[in-house]
Enzyme design. Structure first.
Site, short mmCIF file in Angstrom:
data_model
loop_
_atom_site.label_atom_id
_atom_site.label_comp_id
_atom_site.label_asym_id
_atom_site.label_seq_id
_atom_site.Cartn_x
_atom_site.Cartn_y
_atom_site.Cartn_z
N SER A 179 7.04 -4.47 -9.43
CA SER A 179 5.71 -4.86 -8.98
C SER A 179 5.20 -6.16 -9.60
O SER A 179 4.45 -6.88 -8.97
CB SER A 179 4.72 -3.72 -9.20
OG SER A 179 4.71 -3.33 -10.55
N GLY A 207 3.53 4.15 1.02
CA GLY A 207 3.27 5.59 0.98
C GLY A 207 4.56 6.36 0.93
O GLY A 207 5.45 6.12 1.74
N CYS A 257 -1.49 3.56 2.97
CA CYS A 257 -0.48 4.05 3.90
C CYS A 257 0.09 2.83 4.61
O CYS A 257 -0.48 1.74 4.53
CB CYS A 257 -1.08 4.95 4.97
SG CYS A 257 -1.86 6.44 4.32
N ASN A 303 -4.44 3.71 8.23
CA ASN A 303 -4.35 3.17 6.87
C ASN A 303 -5.76 2.80 6.44
O ASN A 303 -6.44 2.03 7.11
CB ASN A 303 -3.44 1.93 6.86
CG ASN A 303 -3.43 1.21 5.51
OD1 ASN A 303 -3.15 0.03 5.44
ND2 ASN A 303 -3.74 1.91 4.44
N GLY A 304 -6.19 3.37 5.31
CA GLY A 304 -7.54 3.13 4.83
C GLY A 304 -8.17 4.44 4.44
O GLY A 304 -7.49 5.46 4.34
N TYR A 306 -1.15 -6.04 -6.18
CA TYR A 306 -0.11 -5.04 -6.33
C TYR A 306 0.50 -4.54 -5.03
O TYR A 306 1.71 -4.41 -4.91
CB TYR A 306 -0.68 -3.82 -7.10
CG TYR A 306 0.21 -2.61 -7.04
CD1 TYR A 306 1.34 -2.53 -7.85
CD2 TYR A 306 -0.04 -1.57 -6.16
CE1 TYR A 306 2.19 -1.43 -7.78
CE2 TYR A 306 0.81 -0.48 -6.08
CZ TYR A 306 1.92 -0.41 -6.90
OH TYR A 306 2.76 0.66 -6.83
P1 5GP Z 1 -0.58 3.47 -15.10
O1 5GP Z 1 0.74 3.83 -15.68
O2 5GP Z 1 -1.40 2.61 -16.02
O3 5GP Z 1 -1.35 4.66 -14.65
O4 5GP Z 1 -0.32 2.64 -13.78
C1 5GP Z 1 0.05 1.29 -13.85
C2 5GP Z 1 1.31 1.06 -13.08
O5 5GP Z 1 1.19 1.64 -11.78
C3 5GP Z 1 1.55 -0.42 -12.90
O6 5GP Z 1 2.89 -0.71 -13.28
C4 5GP Z 1 1.33 -0.68 -11.43
O7 5GP Z 1 2.35 -1.53 -10.89
C5 5GP Z 1 1.37 0.67 -10.76
N1 5GP Z 1 0.27 0.86 -9.81
C6 5GP Z 1 -0.92 0.28 -9.77
N2 5GP Z 1 -1.66 0.73 -8.72
C7 5GP Z 1 -0.91 1.62 -8.08
C8 5GP Z 1 -1.12 2.40 -6.90
O8 5GP Z 1 -2.16 2.35 -6.26
N3 5GP Z 1 -0.09 3.21 -6.53
C9 5GP Z 1 1.07 3.27 -7.21
N4 5GP Z 1 2.03 4.08 -6.76
N5 5GP Z 1 1.29 2.55 -8.32
C10 5GP Z 1 0.32 1.73 -8.76
MG MG Z 2 4.33 -1.40 -11.62
#
Ligand code: 5GP
Ligand code: MG
Length: 471
Positions: free
Chosen positions: A285, A28, A2, A103-104, A243
Site C-alpha cells: 500500500s 473488497g 466495495c 459502492n459507498g 490508500y
Molecule cells: P492498522 O494496523 O493501524 O489498524 O491499519 C493500518 C494499515 O491498514 C496500513 O498499513 C494501511 O495500509 C491499511 N489500511 C488503511 N485503511 C484501510 C482500510 O480501509 N482497509 C484495509 N483493508 N486496510 C486499510
Molecule cells: Mg498497508
C-alpha cells in the site's frame, strides 16, 4: 468500500464482469457476486470470500448467460459479514428482476427504514443498499430509471450504483461524487467500473466519469443521462488517493500513482529524517508514496519488508490478538538490508496501530538501530460513514492520544504524520472538493443519528441448528 463493474451489450458479459472483479479485488474481500440478464431471465452466482474462492474455475461462470452483467466485491460498511448481504442484491419489482451493486455507504436511514417497515416492507438484508430498492418500488414514474431517480432523491450519503433491469443498465453517483466511477467502451460494449484499472484489464477505453449526481441509462439506444440530482460541491474521498485505489487507476480526474508520489514528496518536505540510512515501504500500500519520499529526501530506497501475498488484509481480522499474528504472517524482514541501520518506514495510514506496532518490533528484531515512522496522511481520529470501515473512535489509536502517546504506543524513535494542509495541497483539485472527515471530523452531511455498521443487524442469533424431525 466495495468494487463494482457493469457490462452492457456483450455475449461474454459474465466473463468480462469476472475480470473486472479480479481487477478490483483490493476494494473488497468479504464476498463477490455477478448477476446477468438474458432476456427476462436472471442468473446469479455469489458467495463469501475472494473472487477466486467464489469462482474457482470457469465452470462457476457457465450458467451466467446474457449480454448484460453487474458484479460486486464486498467490503462491509453497513450490515455484517453475512451471505445474505453479499452483492449484487437481487429483487423482484412488479415481477421484473432488479439487481443492485453499490459502492459507498448511505447515512441517516433509520427513520426511513422504520417508516418503510410500518408500511409493510420486509427487508431481506441488513445493508443500507436495500432501502433504495424499497423506495424505488414505491416511487411513481413511467420507467424504472425515473423511479430510481426519485428514490435517490430521498437518500443521503455515498453511492456509486449499478442497477440491472430489463429496461437497461442504470448507473448513478451521489451528488458529492464521494466514490470513483468510470465509464468505458470496448467496441460496442459499455463497461462501467469503480476504478479504471478494471477497464484496462478488459481492454476498454476510458470515456469519462459518471458525473456527481448523474443518473444514466444504457439500453439499445446507447447511453443517456436521464436525471441530475441537486448539485453540490464535490466531496471526493481523499483517502482513495492515500490508500484505497490502485496506483494504476485514474480517479477524480487524476492518476493515483502521480498524486501518491506527490503526497510522499510533500511528507519528505514536512517531515525529513536527516540521520536515516535507508527508507522502506510497507508493501504494497505505501510503495508508491515511499518512492516520492525517497526521491525528495535523497535517502536510499530499500526493500526491507517482504509481503506474503497469500495472506488476507490484516485490517479485516476481527479480533485484536489474531490481528497481531496476521501482521507477522504477512510481513517478514530482510535482515541483510536492515541490520545496524537507522530506518525510515513510510506507511499510508495508522488506523488501530496494530500494523506499525508489530512492524516496529520486527524491525528491531532484525537489528534496526532506530525506527522513524512517517505516515502519508494525518492522524485518523474520526469514523468514516461514507464507505470506509474505520471503526468507532475507541479503536482508532489516534482518536484520544497525542502524537507522543501514539509514538510511545508504537514503540518507535520518531513519528510524523502528513498535515491535512499538505495532503490537500498535493491534490490536483482544490482542497474544498474533498471529504477529509476521518481526519478533521468535519462531515459534509449532518449526521442525525447513529450510523454504526451494525445498526440494522437483528438482535436474535439464527445460528442454532434445528434438528430435522425426519432423522
Ligand atoms: P492498522 O494496523 O493501524 O489498524 O491499519 C493500518 C494499515 O491498514 C496500513 O498499513 C494501511 O495500509 C491499511 N489500511 C488503511 N485503511 C484501510 C482500510 O480501509 N482497509 C484495509 N483493508 N486496510 C486499510
Ligand atoms: Mg498497508
Amino acid at each position: 468500500m466495495c468494487g463494482i463493474i457493469g457490462i452492457y451489450g456483450n455475449p461474454e458479459a459474465a466473463t468480462l464482469a469476472y475480470l473486472g472483479l479480479y481487477a478490483q479485488q483490493h476494494r473488497g474481500q468479504e464476498g463477490a457476486g455477478i448477476v446477468t440478464l438474458d432476456g427476462a431471465t436472471v442468473h446469479r452466482h455469489m458467495g463469501q470470500g475472494l473472487v477466486s474462492d467464489v469462482y474457482p474455475d470457469q465452470s462457476a461462470l457457465n450458467g451466467l448467460e446474457g449480454n448484460v452483467a453487474i458484479g460486486h466485491t464486498r467490503y462491509s460498511t453497513t450490515g455484517g459479514i453475512d451471505r445474505k448481504n453479499v452483492g449484487p442484491l437481487l429483487f423482484n419489482v412488479e415481477d421484473q428482476p432488479v439487481s443492485i451493486a453499490h459502492n459507498g455507504n448511505l447515512v441517516n436511514l433509520a427513520a426511513k427504514r422504520r417508516e418503510l417497515q410500518k408500511q409493510g416492507a420486509i427487508f431481506q438484508t441488513t445493508t443500507d443498499t436495500e432501502i433504495i430498492i424499497h423506495l424505488m418500488a414505491r416511487a411513481k414514474g413511467a420507467r424504472l430509471v425515473d423511479r430510481v431517480a426519485t428514490a435517490l432523491e430521498q437518500v443521503e450519503g455515498a453511492f456509486s450504483l449499478l442497477i440491472l433491469t430489463p429496461e437497461g443498465l442504470i448507473a448513478a453517483r451521489d451528488p458529492y461524487g464521494w466514490r470513483p466511477f468510470a465509464i468505458g467502451k470496448l467496441k460496442d460494449t459499455w463497461v462501467l467500473a469503480s476504478e479504471t484499472c478494471a477497464l484496462d484489464l478488459i481492454g476498454a477505453q476510458e470515456l469519462r466519469d459518471v458525473q456527481p449526481g448523474e443518473v444514466l441509462l444504457i439500453d439499445d439506444q446507447g447511453l443517456q443521462t436521464v436525471h441530475q440530482l441537486p448539485q453540490r460541491t464535490a466531496k471526493h474521498c481523499v483517502f482513495e488517493y492515500v490508500y484505497f485505489s490502485r496506483p494504476d487507476s485514474r480517479i477524480f480526474g487524476s492518476n493515483v500513482d502521480k498524486l501518491r508520489r506527490k503526497i510522499g514528496k510533500t511528507l519528505a518536505d514536512e517531515a525529513p529524517a536527516p540521520t536515516a540510512d535507508i527508507v522502506i515501504s510497507v508493501p504494497d500500500s505505501s510503495n508508491t508514496a515511499t518512492l516520492g519520499y525517497a526521491d525528495r529526501s535523497g535517502i536510499r530506497h530499500e526493500i526491507g519488508l517482504i509481503r506474503n501475498h497469500y495472506v488476507g488484509r490484516s485490517f479485516i481480522r476481527p479480533e485484536q490478538k489474531l490481528r497481531d499474528l496476521t501482521v507477522k504472517l504477512k510481513f517478514s524482514t530482510v535482515k541483510g538490508v536492515l541490520e545496524g541501520k537507522e530506518v525510515v518506514i513510510v506507511d499510508d495510514s495508522i488506523v488501530r496501530g496494530t500494523t506499525m506496532r508489530t512492524l516496529a518490533r520486527l524491525l528491531r528484531q532484525a537489528g534496526v538501530k532506530k525506527v522513524h515512522v512517517r505516515i502519508t496522511s494525518p492522524p485518523i481520529r474520526f469514523p468514516c460513514h461514507f464507505g470506509l470501515d474505520f471503526p468507532t473512535d475507541k479503536e482508532l489509536v489516534a482518536a484520544h492520544r497525542t502524537k507522543e502517546e501514539v509514538q510511545a504506543y508504537l514503540g518507535v524513535d520518531s513519528l510524523e504524520y502528513l498535515s491535512l494542509e499538505g495532503l490537500l495541497a498535493s491534490m490536483d483539485l482544490p482542497g474544498d472538493q474533498f471529504c477529509s472527515a476521518c481526519f478533521s471530523g468535519k462531515y459534509p452531511i449532518a449526521l442525525e443519528e447513529s450510523n454504526s455498521k451494525d445498526r440494522f443487524e437483528m438482535e436474535f442469533q439464527d445460528s442454532e441448528v434445528i434438528p430435522d424431525p425426519a432423522l
